[in-house]
Scaffold this active site. Structure first.
Site, PDB file in Angstrom:
ATOM      1  CB  SER A 138      -4.209   5.236   7.519  1.00  0.00           C
ATOM      2  OG  SER A 138      -5.359   4.710   8.159  1.00  0.00           O
ATOM      3  CE1 TYR A 151      -6.511   4.047   2.676  1.00  0.00           C
ATOM      4  CE2 TYR A 151      -6.901   3.127   4.867  1.00  0.00           C
ATOM      5  CZ  TYR A 151      -6.618   4.206   4.045  1.00  0.00           C
ATOM      6  OH  TYR A 151      -6.433   5.446   4.603  1.00  0.00           O
TER       7      TYR A 151
END
Ligand code: 8X3
Length: 246
Positions: A138, A151
């Site tokens: 990500s 995350y």
């Protein structure tokens, strides 16, 4: 384009995983799709009869994963490519605003799940002589922002794990690519917001998000490079995604 490859895609029942599977299947690859939702897996198996093999499993469950992989039918047993797309974000706010359960779910899926699948399949990828692992990281792995904590750090793990694994794969004919997308419209935001569609929509309200197909195009482009080329990293974001918090 007809290929003779078999690709395992995790997180195949929605979002980027689903878009990768559809793109690969349309290009003639066989796909083993790992996901939890049986109805969606079966729908894909009906749509791509003979080319798609559903493997219903939670990547967090190492034992069941290994058992299911060892039971693959002959036509799907020779695997050369792996796309690790399973991953999720749960909750909002600062570190003290999320629950222990949300933290465990993110780490178990994004970190342990990816390790489980990679370890289960690596011997087959090496044996194929044309292996390739594509890990979905990500943009959160490359920038730091408030609320990123677990995350974003789990995705930084994916990035760094890939770089380290690549060093031991040199000479094995297994290539490794990390894809780091920014905001991508998918069920990702719905999962983050526990099914609240209005809140999920807000995640994309200030920009034109990537579509899962945009990310799938990057994945498949990396897979289609000639054997002497290793695409190490692709970072892609919506053109209007703010990155000034870098
Ligand atoms: C999630 C992408 O931009 O919301 O992986 O951090 S972003």
């Amino acid at each position: 384009m007809k290929t003779d490859e078999t690709v395992v895609v995790t997180g195949v029942t929605s979002g980027i995983g689903l878009a990768c599977a559809r793109t690969l299947l349309r290009q003639g690859s066989k796909v083993i799709g790992i996901g939890r939702r049986e109805d969606r897996l079966n729908a894909l198996a009906d749509e791509f009869h003979g080319s798609f093999h559903p493997l219903q499993c939670d990547v967090r469950d190492k034992q069941s994963l290994n058992e299911r992989i060892n039971e693959l039918p002959e036509a799907f047993a020779t695997i050369s490519k792996l796309v690790n797309a399973a991953g999720l974000l749960q909750g909002h706010g600062k570190l003290l605003d999320i629950t222990d359960e949300q933290i465990a779910t993110m780490l178990d899926t994004n970190v342990h799940g990816l390790i489980n699948v990679t370890r289960a399949l690596l011997p087959r990828l090496i044996a194929s002589g044309q292996g390739h692992v594509v890990n979905l990281s990500s943009i959160g792995a490359h920038v730091h922002y408030q609320g990123g904590h677990v995350y974003a750090a789990s995705k930084a793990f994916v990035d760094h794990f890939g770089r380290c694994l690549r060093t031991e794969l040199v000479g094995s004919r297994v290539r490794l690519t990390t894809i780091a997308p920014g905001k991508t419209r998918s069920e990702f935001a719905l999962v983050q917001n526990e099914g609240d569609q209005a809140r999920a929509d807000q995640v994309y309200s200030s920009l034109t998000p990537l579509q899962p197909e945009d990310v799938a195009n990057a994945v498949v482009w990396a897979l289609r490079q000639p054997p002497h080329v290793n695409i190490n990293l692709i970072e892609l974001t919506p053109a209007d995604q703010e990155l000034s918090y870098r």
